[in-house]
Write a protein that holds these residues in place. Structure first.
Motif, mmCIF file in Angstrom:
data_model
loop_
_atom_site.group_PDB
_atom_site.id
_atom_site.type_symbol
_atom_site.label_atom_id
_atom_site.label_comp_id
_atom_site.label_asym_id
_atom_site.label_seq_id
_atom_site.Cartn_x
_atom_site.Cartn_y
_atom_site.Cartn_z
ATOM 1 N N LEU A 98 35.903 39.710 30.721
ATOM 2 C CA LEU A 98 35.178 40.843 31.327
ATOM 3 C C LEU A 98 35.772 41.461 32.412
ATOM 4 O O LEU A 98 36.588 40.499 33.411
ATOM 5 C CB LEU A 98 33.823 40.329 31.893
ATOM 6 N N LYS A 99 36.336 42.615 32.535
ATOM 7 C CA LYS A 99 37.333 43.356 33.211
ATOM 8 C C LYS A 99 36.479 44.429 34.039
ATOM 9 O O LYS A 99 35.683 45.110 33.643
ATOM 10 C CB LYS A 99 38.557 43.778 32.840
ATOM 11 N N MET A 100 36.770 44.549 35.733
ATOM 12 C CA MET A 100 36.120 45.513 36.335
ATOM 13 C C MET A 100 37.192 45.758 37.512
ATOM 14 O O MET A 100 38.133 44.958 37.872
ATOM 15 C CB MET A 100 34.954 45.004 36.796
ATOM 16 N N LEU A 101 37.022 46.898 38.218
ATOM 17 C CA LEU A 101 37.908 47.254 39.123
ATOM 18 C C LEU A 101 37.506 46.465 40.491
ATOM 19 O O LEU A 101 36.155 46.660 40.771
ATOM 20 C CB LEU A 101 37.836 48.662 39.338
ATOM 21 N N GLY A 102 38.300 46.052 41.142
ATOM 22 C CA GLY A 102 38.139 45.712 42.292
ATOM 23 C C GLY A 102 39.009 46.466 43.416
ATOM 24 O O GLY A 102 39.694 47.362 43.064
ATOM 25 N N PRO A 103 38.883 46.193 44.767
ATOM 26 C CA PRO A 103 39.330 47.143 45.491
ATOM 27 C C PRO A 103 40.752 46.933 45.770
ATOM 28 O O PRO A 103 41.628 47.904 46.060
ATOM 29 C CB PRO A 103 38.959 46.580 46.947
ATOM 30 N N ASN A 104 41.534 45.860 45.321
ATOM 31 C CA ASN A 104 42.982 45.462 45.221
ATOM 32 C C ASN A 104 43.796 45.287 43.870
ATOM 33 O O ASN A 104 44.682 45.711 43.847
ATOM 34 C CB ASN A 104 43.250 44.156 46.071
ATOM 35 N N ASP A 105 42.980 45.146 43.148
ATOM 36 C CA ASP A 105 43.386 44.799 41.826
ATOM 37 C C ASP A 105 42.167 44.757 40.548
ATOM 38 O O ASP A 105 40.955 44.923 41.117
ATOM 39 C CB ASP A 105 44.136 43.554 41.744
ATOM 40 N N VAL A 106 42.380 44.581 39.436
ATOM 41 C CA VAL A 106 41.619 44.444 38.393
ATOM 42 C C VAL A 106 41.134 43.182 38.473
ATOM 43 O O VAL A 106 41.981 42.198 38.601
ATOM 44 C CB VAL A 106 42.121 44.800 37.002
ATOM 45 N N ILE A 107 39.683 42.953 38.490
ATOM 46 C CA ILE A 107 38.966 41.483 38.288
ATOM 47 C C ILE A 107 38.765 41.136 37.003
ATOM 48 O O ILE A 107 38.202 42.020 36.241
ATOM 49 C CB ILE A 107 37.798 41.670 39.218
ATOM 50 N N THR A 108 39.306 39.840 36.711
ATOM 51 C CA THR A 108 39.252 39.545 34.994
ATOM 52 C C THR A 108 38.464 38.101 35.113
ATOM 53 O O THR A 108 38.836 37.298 35.677
ATOM 54 C CB THR A 108 40.442 39.234 34.394
ATOM 55 N N MET A 109 37.288 38.082 34.382
ATOM 56 C CA MET A 109 36.501 36.810 34.346
ATOM 57 C C MET A 109 36.669 36.481 32.989
ATOM 58 O O MET A 109 36.688 37.237 31.995
ATOM 59 C CB MET A 109 34.828 37.114 34.671
ATOM 60 N N SER A 110 36.632 35.167 32.511
ATOM 61 C CA SER A 110 36.968 34.759 31.373
ATOM 62 C C SER A 110 36.090 33.414 30.934
ATOM 63 O O SER A 110 35.790 32.701 32.009
ATOM 64 C CB SER A 110 38.433 34.536 31.084
ATOM 65 N N SER A 111 36.051 32.855 29.867
ATOM 66 C CA SER A 111 35.497 31.616 29.648
ATOM 67 C C SER A 111 36.274 31.093 28.299
ATOM 68 O O SER A 111 36.949 31.579 27.646
ATOM 69 C CB SER A 111 33.846 31.974 29.077
ATOM 70 N N ALA A 112 36.122 29.733 28.158
ATOM 71 C CA ALA A 112 36.591 29.062 27.291
ATOM 72 C C ALA A 112 35.887 29.116 25.885
ATOM 73 O O ALA A 112 34.768 29.278 25.932
ATOM 74 C CB ALA A 112 36.857 27.560 27.667
ATOM 75 N N PHE A 113 36.739 29.152 24.789
ATOM 76 C CA PHE A 113 35.806 29.385 23.446
ATOM 77 C C PHE A 113 34.968 28.074 23.346
ATOM 78 O O PHE A 113 33.772 28.386 22.873
ATOM 79 C CB PHE A 113 36.983 29.342 22.383
ATOM 80 N N SER A 114 35.434 26.935 23.626
ATOM 81 C CA SER A 114 34.552 25.658 23.579
ATOM 82 C C SER A 114 33.263 25.891 24.408
ATOM 83 O O SER A 114 32.137 25.336 23.829
ATOM 84 C CB SER A 114 35.253 24.504 23.869
ATOM 85 N N HIS A 115 33.367 26.410 25.336
ATOM 86 C CA HIS A 115 32.197 26.581 26.461
ATOM 87 C C HIS A 115 31.225 27.539 25.863
ATOM 88 O O HIS A 115 30.038 27.145 25.782
ATOM 89 C CB HIS A 115 32.683 26.763 27.750
ATOM 90 N N THR A 116 31.833 28.685 25.517
ATOM 91 C CA THR A 116 30.902 29.867 24.753
ATOM 92 C C THR A 116 30.293 29.300 23.531
ATOM 93 O O THR A 116 28.957 29.484 23.344
ATOM 94 C CB THR A 116 31.767 30.905 24.550
ATOM 95 N N PHE A 117 31.082 28.494 22.563
ATOM 96 C CA PHE A 117 30.337 27.802 21.638
ATOM 97 C C PHE A 117 29.148 27.111 21.644
ATOM 98 O O PHE A 117 27.913 27.102 21.382
ATOM 99 C CB PHE A 117 31.426 27.244 20.829
ATOM 100 N N MET A 118 29.409 26.306 22.788
ATOM 101 C CA MET A 118 28.273 25.067 23.337
ATOM 102 C C MET A 118 27.039 25.872 23.578
ATOM 103 O O MET A 118 25.914 25.597 23.535
ATOM 104 C CB MET A 118 28.784 24.289 24.348
#
Length: 188
Positions: A98-118
Motif C-alpha cells: 500500500l503506497k501513499m505520499l508522505g511529506p518527505n517520501d513515498v510511504i510503503t506499507m506491506s505484509s507477508a503472504f503467510s500473515h495475509t493467508f492466516m
C-alpha cells in the motif's frame, strides 16, 4: 484494507483495547450489508479517529470516521474506500503493498503472504461459523436499534420496483440465464 467497502469499520473489541469509552460514539442510524453474509447490521455508532502511517520522519496523519460494530471479526478494523480517498493511497493486492505520499517520501506499507493467508483463513472460518450458527438470527434481531422509526426501517430494508417487470432470456443457449426488465421501457 478493502477497496470494495464503502465503510471504515472498527470492531468493538478494538475500541475497548484502545481504552476509548463507548460514550464517545455518535449515533449512526443507517444499516449496512455484506459484512456478515446474509445479515443486515447496524453499527453501535460512529467515531472519528486520527490515523497515522509510517514514522515521525515521514508520516501521514488523517482523521477517519469509523462505523463501530458489535459482532465478531478476525481483524481489528477494515479500511475501505473513504480511507483510500482521504490518504490518496494506492493498493497493490498482488504484492500486498500500500503506497501513499508522505511529506518527505513515498510511504510503503506491506505484509507477508503467510500473515495475509492466516488472516484470510481465520476470517473465512469465523464468517462460516457465524453464518451457520444460531447466533445469526439473534444478531439480526439485536442489531436493530430501538431509536429507529419502523416506517423508515421498512423502507431501508425493502426493495420495491416502481413498475412492472418481465423476465427476458439473455443467453439463447441457456434458458436459465435471465434478467428482469421494466415493462414500461421505451424500445430504445
Amino acid at each position: 484494507m478493502d477497496g470494495g467497502s464503502d465503510l471504515n469499520i472498527l470492531y468493538i473489541n478494538t475500541l475497548n483495547a484502545m481504552r476509548i469509552p463507548q460514550s464517545k460514539l455518535r449515533l449512526a442510524g443507517s444499516p449496512f450489508h455484506r459484512v456478515i453474509s446474509r445479515a443486515q447490521a447496524y453499527p453501535l455508532g460512529q467515531i472519528d479517529l486520527a490515523i497515522m502511517f509510517d514514522n515521525q520522519a515521514n508520516y501521514r496523519l488523517e482523521v477517519l470516521t469509523f462505523e463501530v460494530v458489535d459482532f465478531p471479526g478476525s481483524y481489528h478494523a477494515i479500511l475501505g474506500r473513504p480511507y483510500y480517498a482521504k490518504f490518496m493511497a494506492i493498493p497493490n493486492y498482488t504484492y500486498l503493498k500500500l503506497k501513499m505520499l508522505g511529506p518527505n517520501d513515498v510511504i510503503t506499507m506491506s505484509s507477508a503472504f503467510s500473515h495475509t493467508f492466516m488472516c484470510n483463513r481465520e476470517h473465512y472460518e469465523l464468517t462460516t461459523t457465524v453464518v451457520n450458527s444460531f447466533k445469526l438470527p439473534r444478531l439480526e434481531e439485536s442489531s436493530i436499534p430501538a431509536v429507529l422509526d419502523c416506517n423508515k426501517l421498512t423502507f431501508l430494508m425493502a426493495f420495491h420496483s416502481l413498475e412492472e417487470t418481465k423476465v427476458v432470456g439473455n443467453d439463447p443457449t441457456d434458458p436459465t440465464k435471465t434478467v428482469q426488465i421494466g415493462t414500461q421501457l421505451s424500445t430504445k
